[in-house]
Design a protein around this motif. Structure first.
Motif, PDB file in Angstrom:
ATOM      1  N   LEU A 197       0.834  -1.199   0.000  1.00 46.73           N
ATOM      2  CA  LEU A 197       0.000   0.000   0.000  1.00 46.73           C
ATOM      3  C   LEU A 197       0.869   1.251   0.000  1.00 46.73           C
ATOM      4  O   LEU A 197       2.070   1.187   0.280  1.00 46.73           O
ATOM      5  CB  LEU A 197      -0.917  -0.009   1.231  1.00 46.73           C
ATOM      6  N   LYS A 198       0.261   2.402  -0.279  1.00 45.57           N
ATOM      7  CA  LYS A 198       0.998   3.670  -0.276  1.00 45.57           C
ATOM      8  C   LYS A 198       1.617   3.936   1.088  1.00 45.57           C
ATOM      9  O   LYS A 198       2.630   4.604   1.199  1.00 45.57           O
ATOM     10  CB  LYS A 198       0.075   4.821  -0.664  1.00 45.57           C
ATOM     11  N   SER A 199       0.985   3.415   2.123  1.00 46.80           N
ATOM     12  CA  SER A 199       1.506   3.609   3.479  1.00 46.80           C
ATOM     13  C   SER A 199       2.754   2.772   3.737  1.00 46.80           C
ATOM     14  O   SER A 199       3.406   2.926   4.761  1.00 46.80           O
ATOM     15  CB  SER A 199       0.433   3.235   4.503  1.00 46.80           C
ATOM     16  N   GLY A 200       3.064   1.873   2.802  1.00 48.59           N
ATOM     17  CA  GLY A 200       4.229   1.008   2.977  1.00 48.59           C
ATOM     18  C   GLY A 200       3.876  -0.334   3.616  1.00 48.59           C
ATOM     19  O   GLY A 200       4.712  -1.219   3.708  1.00 48.59           O
ATOM     20  N   LYS A 201       2.647  -0.468   4.062  1.00 49.65           N
ATOM     21  CA  LYS A 201       2.211  -1.722   4.672  1.00 49.65           C
ATOM     22  C   LYS A 201       1.763  -2.697   3.588  1.00 49.65           C
ATOM     23  O   LYS A 201       1.297  -2.284   2.519  1.00 49.65           O
ATOM     24  CB  LYS A 201       1.052  -1.468   5.641  1.00 49.65           C
ATOM     25  N   PRO A 202       1.863  -3.995   3.871  1.00 48.41           N
ATOM     26  CA  PRO A 202       1.406  -4.972   2.873  1.00 48.41           C
ATOM     27  C   PRO A 202      -0.124  -4.972   2.760  1.00 48.41           C
ATOM     28  O   PRO A 202      -0.822  -4.750   3.752  1.00 48.41           O
ATOM     29  CB  PRO A 202       1.912  -6.310   3.424  1.00 48.41           C
ATOM     30  N   HIS A 203      -0.601  -5.193   1.542  1.00 49.07           N
ATOM     31  CA  HIS A 203      -2.046  -5.292   1.317  1.00 49.07           C
ATOM     32  C   HIS A 203      -2.505  -6.665   1.812  1.00 49.07           C
ATOM     33  O   HIS A 203      -1.939  -7.693   1.451  1.00 49.07           O
ATOM     34  CB  HIS A 203      -2.366  -5.132  -0.168  1.00 49.07           C
ATOM     35  N   ILE A 204      -3.531  -6.668   2.639  1.00 42.93           N
ATOM     36  CA  ILE A 204      -4.049  -7.914   3.196  1.00 42.93           C
ATOM     37  C   ILE A 204      -5.494  -8.097   2.755  1.00 42.93           C
ATOM     38  O   ILE A 204      -6.315  -7.188   2.883  1.00 42.93           O
ATOM     39  CB  ILE A 204      -3.948  -7.919   4.736  1.00 42.93           C
ATOM     40  N   LYS A 205      -5.792  -9.274   2.205  1.00 44.38           N
ATOM     41  CA  LYS A 205      -7.154  -9.604   1.766  1.00 44.38           C
ATOM     42  C   LYS A 205      -7.754 -10.561   2.785  1.00 44.38           C
ATOM     43  O   LYS A 205      -7.125 -11.539   3.190  1.00 44.38           O
ATOM     44  CB  LYS A 205      -7.098 -10.262   0.389  1.00 44.38           C
ATOM     45  N   VAL A 206      -8.982 -10.264   3.206  1.00 45.37           N
ATOM     46  CA  VAL A 206      -9.665 -11.100   4.188  1.00 45.37           C
ATOM     47  C   VAL A 206     -10.029 -12.431   3.546  1.00 45.37           C
ATOM     48  O   VAL A 206     -10.596 -12.479   2.454  1.00 45.37           O
ATOM     49  CB  VAL A 206     -10.931 -10.404   4.732  1.00 45.37           C
ATOM     50  N   ASP A 207      -9.707 -13.515   4.229  1.00 48.50           N
ATOM     51  CA  ASP A 207     -10.088 -14.862   3.794  1.00 48.50           C
ATOM     52  C   ASP A 207     -11.439 -15.157   4.432  1.00 48.50           C
ATOM     53  O   ASP A 207     -11.519 -15.630   5.569  1.00 48.50           O
ATOM     54  CB  ASP A 207      -9.030 -15.879   4.223  1.00 48.50           C
ATOM     55  N   THR A 208     -12.514 -14.839   3.691  1.00 46.28           N
ATOM     56  CA  THR A 208     -13.864 -14.973   4.249  1.00 46.28           C
ATOM     57  C   THR A 208     -14.212 -16.420   4.557  1.00 46.28           C
ATOM     58  O   THR A 208     -14.910 -16.694   5.536  1.00 46.28           O
ATOM     59  CB  THR A 208     -14.919 -14.370   3.307  1.00 46.28           C
ATOM     60  N   LYS A 209     -13.751 -17.356   3.742  1.00 47.94           N
ATOM     61  CA  LYS A 209     -14.072 -18.772   3.963  1.00 47.94           C
ATOM     62  C   LYS A 209     -13.423 -19.275   5.248  1.00 47.94           C
ATOM     63  O   LYS A 209     -14.066 -19.951   6.053  1.00 47.94           O
ATOM     64  CB  LYS A 209     -13.636 -19.631   2.775  1.00 47.94           C
ATOM     65  N   ALA A 210     -12.163 -18.952   5.459  1.00 47.45           N
ATOM     66  CA  ALA A 210     -11.467 -19.400   6.670  1.00 47.45           C
ATOM     67  C   ALA A 210     -12.063 -18.748   7.915  1.00 47.45           C
ATOM     68  O   ALA A 210     -12.248 -19.401   8.947  1.00 47.45           O
ATOM     69  CB  ALA A 210      -9.974 -19.090   6.569  1.00 47.45           C
ATOM     70  N   THR A 211     -12.388 -17.469   7.818  1.00 46.39           N
ATOM     71  CA  THR A 211     -12.975 -16.767   8.961  1.00 46.39           C
ATOM     72  C   THR A 211     -14.345 -17.348   9.289  1.00 46.39           C
ATOM     73  O   THR A 211     -14.661 -17.611  10.456  1.00 46.39           O
ATOM     74  CB  THR A 211     -13.081 -15.253   8.674  1.00 46.39           C
ATOM     75  N   SER A 212     -15.170 -17.581   8.274  1.00 44.89           N
ATOM     76  CA  SER A 212     -16.493 -18.159   8.502  1.00 44.89           C
ATOM     77  C   SER A 212     -16.396 -19.554   9.115  1.00 44.89           C
ATOM     78  O   SER A 212     -17.198 -19.911   9.982  1.00 44.89           O
ATOM     79  CB  SER A 212     -17.287 -18.216   7.195  1.00 44.89           C
ATOM     80  N   LEU A 213     -15.426 -20.338   8.687  1.00 45.60           N
ATOM     81  CA  LEU A 213     -15.254 -21.680   9.250  1.00 45.60           C
ATOM     82  C   LEU A 213     -14.956 -21.614  10.746  1.00 45.60           C
ATOM     83  O   LEU A 213     -15.557 -22.346  11.545  1.00 45.60           O
ATOM     84  CB  LEU A 213     -14.145 -22.440   8.516  1.00 45.60           C
TER      85      LEU A 213
END
Length: 176
Positions: free
Chosen positions: A115-131
């Protein structure tokens, strides 16, 4: 009262809850040709007092054939609900997930982008979270599609959480 959650799609699922327990979970009923079996679907849907159907739409990047098939299955589910004279509402995944996930920190995976902030972009794993949430809320419910299955069925997991959302929303006022 009974509360039904439906995750549409051939790999979808159906879950029915009462005020106090899980009555039934099932994968979307299909035959050997991988077509929805309407009579079995109707049997799974008939006992519901309140129904929530996940509001799905075409997915960017899927082929036209896949999107068409996805819409076809949704139409079959809506048709069976109509034939059973069942009222239902559609709910976007983000809405039921926000309610049912509660204070759980979603599981995220890095995408490799920065990201512009220098932090890594993180995508939510909806399937793992729902499980994780489904296992916490319903530790005694079998989330496998068949006796031979080794991993929890995504459609069953999501439909169970959609049914829980339905129960939370309609248990108190009993209206849809």
């Amino acid at each position: 009262m009974t509360y039904l959650g439906i995750d549409p799609g051939k790999n979808g699922g159906i879950a029915l809850l009462s005020d106090t327990e899980c009555i039934m979970v099932a994968a979307m009923p299909t035959n050997k040709e991988n077509e929805i079996v309407c009579s079995e679907l109707a049997n799974l849907l008939k006992d519901a007092d309140f129904v929530i159907l996940e509001d799905v739409h075409s997915i960017f990047g899927m082929s036209a054939q896949s999107n068409f098939q996805f819409g076809r299955v949704l139409g079959i589910v809506e048709g069976v609900l109509g034939a059973l004279n069942k009222d239902y509402i559609k709910i976007a995944p983000k809405i039921w997930q926000k309610e049912v996930w509660g204070n759980i920190t979603p599981i995220g995976n890095t995408t490799g982008k920065i990201l512009k902030s220098g932090k890594p972009h993180i995508k939510v794993d909806t399937k793992a979270t729902s499980l994780i949430v489904a296992q916490q809320l319903f530790p005694d419910v079998n989330l496998l599609a068949t006796k031979r299955s080794k991993v929890p069925h995504d459609g069953i997991v999501d439909s169970l959480l959609i049914a829980e959302y339905c129960r939370r929303k309609f248990k108190q006022n009993n209206t849809i």
